[in-house]
Design an enzyme around this catalytic site. Structure first.
Site, PDB file in Angstrom:
ATOM      1  N   GLU A   1       8.495  -0.205   1.741  1.00  0.00           N
ATOM      2  CA  GLU A   1       8.642  -0.313   3.196  1.00  0.00           C
ATOM      3  C   GLU A   1       9.906  -1.054   3.616  1.00  0.00           C
ATOM      4  OE1 GLU A   1       5.775  -2.574   5.502  1.00  0.00           O
ATOM      5  OE2 GLU A   1       5.314  -3.838   3.793  1.00  0.00           O
TER       6      GLU A   1
ATOM      7  N   LYS B   1       5.155  -3.086  -0.503  1.00  0.00           N
ATOM      8  CA  LYS B   1       6.162  -4.041  -0.033  1.00  0.00           C
ATOM      9  C   LYS B   1       7.558  -3.523  -0.319  1.00  0.00           C
ATOM     10  CE  LYS B   1       4.579  -5.929   1.929  1.00  0.00           C
ATOM     11  NZ  LYS B   1       3.365  -6.122   2.628  1.00  0.00           N
TER      12      LYS B   1
ATOM     13  N   TRP C   1       8.032   1.573  20.427  1.00  0.00           N
ATOM     14  CA  TRP C   1       7.819   2.291  19.165  1.00  0.00           C
ATOM     15  C   TRP C   1       7.400   3.689  19.601  1.00  0.00           C
ATOM     16  CZ3 TRP C   1       3.972   4.834  16.371  1.00  0.00           C
ATOM     17  CH2 TRP C   1       4.247   5.030  15.008  1.00  0.00           C
TER      18      TRP C   1
ATOM     19  N   CYS D   1       4.708  -0.999  20.502  1.00  0.00           N
ATOM     20  CA  CYS D   1       5.393  -1.306  21.753  1.00  0.00           C
ATOM     21  C   CYS D   1       5.013  -2.726  22.196  1.00  0.00           C
ATOM     22  CB  CYS D   1       5.051  -0.353  22.895  1.00  0.00           C
ATOM     23  SG  CYS D   1       5.483   1.346  22.565  1.00  0.00           S
TER      24      CYS D   1
ATOM     25  N   GLU E   1      -0.083  -3.273  -3.514  1.00  0.00           N
ATOM     26  CA  GLU E   1       0.579  -4.076  -2.491  1.00  0.00           C
ATOM     27  C   GLU E   1       2.059  -4.277  -2.835  1.00  0.00           C
ATOM     28  OE1 GLU E   1       0.196  -4.764   0.356  1.00  0.00           O
ATOM     29  OE2 GLU E   1       1.425  -6.502   0.796  1.00  0.00           O
TER      30      GLU E   1
ATOM     31  N   LYS F   1       4.901  -3.800  13.724  1.00  0.00           N
ATOM     32  CA  LYS F   1       3.974  -4.776  13.164  1.00  0.00           C
ATOM     33  C   LYS F   1       2.535  -4.466  13.538  1.00  0.00           C
ATOM     34  CE  LYS F   1       3.168  -8.689  11.079  1.00  0.00           C
ATOM     35  NZ  LYS F   1       3.295  -8.576   9.614  1.00  0.00           N
TER      36      LYS F   1
ATOM     37  N   HIS G   1      -2.186  11.183 -17.298  1.00  0.00           N
ATOM     38  CA  HIS G   1      -2.856  12.370 -16.766  1.00  0.00           C
ATOM     39  C   HIS G   1      -1.950  13.115 -15.781  1.00  0.00           C
ATOM     40  CE1 HIS G   1      -6.469  11.288 -18.867  1.00  0.00           C
ATOM     41  NE2 HIS G   1      -6.307  10.053 -18.427  1.00  0.00           N
TER      42      HIS G   1
ATOM     43  N   ASN H   1       2.070   0.061  26.786  1.00  0.00           N
ATOM     44  CA  ASN H   1       1.837   0.063  25.336  1.00  0.00           C
ATOM     45  C   ASN H   1       0.519   0.780  25.097  1.00  0.00           C
ATOM     46  OD1 ASN H   1       1.405  -0.520  22.623  1.00  0.00           O
ATOM     47  ND2 ASN H   1       0.562  -2.545  23.070  1.00  0.00           N
ATOM     48  N   GLY H   2       0.560   1.864  24.323  1.00  0.00           N
ATOM     49  CA  GLY H   2      -0.666   2.620  24.037  1.00  0.00           C
ATOM     50  C   GLY H   2      -0.393   4.102  24.106  1.00  0.00           C
TER      51      GLY H   2
ATOM     52  N   ARG I   1       7.121  -5.283  17.284  1.00  0.00           N
ATOM     53  CA  ARG I   1       6.142  -4.265  17.678  1.00  0.00           C
ATOM     54  C   ARG I   1       6.778  -2.887  17.854  1.00  0.00           C
ATOM     55  NH1 ARG I   1       1.556  -6.807  19.543  1.00  0.00           N
ATOM     56  NH2 ARG I   1       0.877  -4.879  20.529  1.00  0.00           N
TER      57      ARG I   1
HETATM   58  O1  M6R Z   1      -2.571  -5.877  11.696  1.00  0.00           O
HETATM   59  P1  M6R Z   1      -3.225  -5.203  10.540  1.00  0.00           P
HETATM   60  O2  M6R Z   1      -3.419  -6.111   9.373  1.00  0.00           O
HETATM   61  O3  M6R Z   1      -4.479  -4.485  10.901  1.00  0.00           O
HETATM   62  O4  M6R Z   1      -2.171  -4.103  10.082  1.00  0.00           O
HETATM   63  C1  M6R Z   1      -2.478  -3.169   9.091  1.00  0.00           C
HETATM   64  C2  M6R Z   1      -1.225  -2.611   8.482  1.00  0.00           C
HETATM   65  O5  M6R Z   1      -0.474  -1.929   9.445  1.00  0.00           O
HETATM   66  C3  M6R Z   1      -0.363  -3.715   7.866  1.00  0.00           C
HETATM   67  O6  M6R Z   1      -1.098  -4.432   6.930  1.00  0.00           O
HETATM   68  C4  M6R Z   1       0.882  -3.101   7.201  1.00  0.00           C
HETATM   69  O7  M6R Z   1       0.541  -2.284   6.151  1.00  0.00           O
HETATM   70  C5  M6R Z   1       1.776  -4.245   6.726  1.00  0.00           C
HETATM   71  N1  M6R Z   1       2.457  -4.851   7.815  1.00  0.00           N
HETATM   72  C6  M6R Z   1       2.772  -3.773   5.710  1.00  0.00           C
HETATM   73  O8  M6R Z   1       3.488  -4.858   5.194  1.00  0.00           O
END
Ligand code: M6R
Length: 606
Positions: free
Chosen positions: A486, A483, A75, A2, A479, A601, A502, A99-100, A27
């Site tokens: 997502e 990517k 969010w 949020c 990673e 984010k 396995h 937010n929270g 956010r």
């Molecule tokens: O802000 P942070 O690096 O702590 O966020 C952690 C994850 O939410 C973040 O790395 C997320 O996996 C990426 N945005 C994905 O691309």
């Protein structure tokens, strides 16, 4: 998650709030809403979905006119995305954005229902709005203080009381909030990009602080009414840094920024050709004194930590335990005061990572954070902070933040290895120099963009795919896989190449493409054998390897050749095609690249 904003000043408040919210949509974008003082009354407009829905709704219907207001981009946590659950919440007397998460909201709701209050939404936030209304007797700060004493959980709040139409109030605990300071106008926001169009000056609101904001003044108080003086902060990057700059998406822009931001991150930490984390107060003496090193983070940041583990173990011969923050915090980790706990976080606000930091501090371990957002909670609360200088990362999918996190992992490993006498000065200089050459290598790696676009066209119709690799390539595969899934919504998993047989290999058919990463000379033969195994089962194979790797053409359907760095540094170069393949697959599938569904984010909830 949020984003909240607020404005007090001479401008058209609705316009300012919408502009500020547009910078915070990363956010969360389940709904948006604003509350503006209009002719002395609180006028609220909200709409489910993206901010543009709210704008369209206001264009056709009512667009509040005024100079004081608050806004929210959501969010969803409590209650589905809907008009009714959208913020602001409240009534004619009080309106809030939040937010929270309010953990004890059911208890408060029951209390208020007993007092005759009716609730319209399923949100936790509405309970705070109604509790403010319940206690309000004409003094906003007293009321807010009382409510903060009763709510549990995390919050950044923007609040308006109808009897004070020239003022907005703000408070925070465990969710970020800044107060932008302009000339004859002031702002609140969850993050700096929201205010950059108007000012670069801001205050950081700390835990349990309350702010009273008018167009000419910002007054900050503690929970006991004490006045708090703050140092004015300055955002070194301008609005342009948070704009697309001619690229179609933020993600592509951010991929292309990697050479520059890596340089910006490593150069201040290299002195006379040697790693120099002393710049952040981290001495070699201190580094070699730790009994164990834990690296804890979430998502992409955790993947950077995994690369860090391989590198630190190989170069500095020091065991590293890497864990996901949401797991680590609940499994009684055996950390003590002789240990180092390193937290990696782009936002510096990730709830689970922050909780691990606090746990580590409770257990008296030394904490070092690797954080991108200046002044964020994790940065402020850890013993030492190594800032990455990626600038604002707007795309939800992390790219440049990952690269700069990797670059810090390397510097850390080199300094530790040298401090422990595992490598001599000559080797340390060599490695540091190699790291300094990475920005140029990435520049070259960006030249394979077209090839990656073509690979995207081969993957775009897949339902599922696998990434495989060994060692550092496995860490990078995780990673790459994240990517892709997502932002393109294609299911994908990363597997240690040797582990396939396995179980997972039973999934491999001609409908399951496999991206094999093989950049490590010592593991090449082994990975090639695993590639043959999946190829024999009909998989379309894409091999990502060094441009000097000479393997027969029929090993894979396509080879993506990456400019060469020293093996240990190859994840930095090979990350580029992984990011570009994910990007183009997403574009070709018509997905919303920068704002993938269900994601935000900054994950400030558990
Ligand atoms: O802000 P942070 O690096 O702590 O966020 C952690 C994850 O939410 C973040 O790395 C997320 O996996 C990426 N945005 C994905 O691309």
């Amino acid at each position: 998650m949020c984003g909240i904003v607020g404005y007090v000043g001479p401008k058209d408040c609705t316009e300012v709030l919408i502009s500020a919210l547009s910078k915070l949509e990363y956010r969360g974008y389940d709904s948006a809403g604003i509350a503006v003082f209009e002719n002395g009354q609180i006028s609220v407009e909200k709409a489910k979905g993206r901010l543009k829905n709210l704008e369209e709704k206001m264009e056709k219907g009512h667009r509040p006119k005024g100079h004081v207001g608050i806004g929210h981009t959501r969010w969803a946590t409590h209650g589905e995305p809907s008009d009714i659950n959208s913020h602001p919440h409240g009534n004619k007397r009080v309106s809030i954005v939040h937010n929270g998460i309010i953990e004890n909201y059911i208890k408060i709701k029951n209390f208020l229902v007993d007092k005759g209050y009716e609730f319209v939404s399923e949100t936790d936030t509405e309970t705070v709005a109604k509790l403010l209304d319940f206690y309000y007797e004409g003094n906003p700060v007293e009321t807010i203080t009382r409510v903060l004493g009763e709510i549990e959980g995390s919050y950044a709040l923007g609040i308006m009381f109808s009897e004070y139409p020239d003022t907005i109030y703000a408070a925070r605990k465990d969710s970020p909030l800044i107060i932008g300071v302009g000339e004859g106008e002031n702002f609140i926001a969850s993050d700096v990009p929201a205010i950059l169009k108007y000012t670069r000056h801001y205050y950081l609101l700390e835990q349990n602080e309350i702010a009273v904001i008018t167009k000419d003044s910002v007054e900050i108080k503690g929970l006991h009414g004490e006045k708090i003086e703050k140092e004015l902060q300055y955002a070194g990057w301008d609005e342009e840094a948070a704009e697309k700059g001619g690229y179609e998406h933020f993600m592509l822009k951010e991929i292309h920024e990697q050479p520059a931001v890596i340089k910006r991150t490593i150069l201040p930490r290299i002195m006379d050709g040697m790693p120099f984390l002393e710049e952040c107060g981290i001495t070699s003496e201190m580094l070699k004194s730790f009994r164990k090193i834990y690296i804890v983070a979430c998502g992409t940041a955790m993947h950077a930590g995994l690369v860090g583990k391989y590198v630190i173990e190989r170069i500095a011969e020091t065991e590293v335990i890497v864990d996901i923050a949401s797991e680590f915090r609940y499994r009684n980790p055996l950390i003590g005061k002789e240990d180092l706990v390193m937290l990696i976080s782009q936002s510096g606000e990730t709830a689970d990572t922050k909780a691990v930091l606090r746990l580590a501090k409770e257990k008296q371990a030394t904490t070092i954070s690797v954080v991108n957002v200046k002044g964020s909670s994790i940065a402020r609360e850890s013993d030492f902070v190594i800032y990455t200088h990626a600038g604002p990362e707007i795309s939800v999918a992390s790219t440049k933040a990952y690269s700069v996190q990797l670059s810090i992992m390397y510097l850390f490993a080199f300094q530790l290895a040298y401090a422990k006498g595992i490598i001599d000065e000559k080797r340390c200089r060599e490695l540091t120099l190699e790291l300094q050459e990475i920005p140029d290598i990435i520049e070259k790696a960006l030249e394979i963009e077209e090839k990656c676009q073509f690979i995207g066209s081969r993957l775009m119709n897949a339902d599922s795919l696998l990434y495989i690799g060994r060692g550092l390539d496995y860490a990078l595969s995780m990673e790459g896989s994240l990517k892709l899934k997502e932002i393109s919504y294609i299911h994908s998993e990363a597997y240690a190449a040797g582990e396939l047989k396995h179980g997972t290999i039973s999934l491999v058919t001609d409908e399951m493409p496999v991206i094999a990463v093989a950049t490590q000379d010592d593991l090449l033969e082994k990975t090639i054998s695993n590639i043959k195994e999946v190829k024999a089962r009909g998989a379309l194979v894409i091999l990502i390897c060094k441009e000097t790797t000479d393997v027969s053409h029929d090993i894979a359907d396509y080879q993506v050749k990456v400019p060469v760095a020293e093996d240990i540094l190859m994840p930095m170069a090979a990350a580029v095609p992984m990011q570009l393949i994910a990007y183009y697959t997403s574009v070709l599938r018509g997905c919303d690249v920068d704002k993938p569904r269900n994601l935000a984010k900054s994950v400030t909830v558990e």
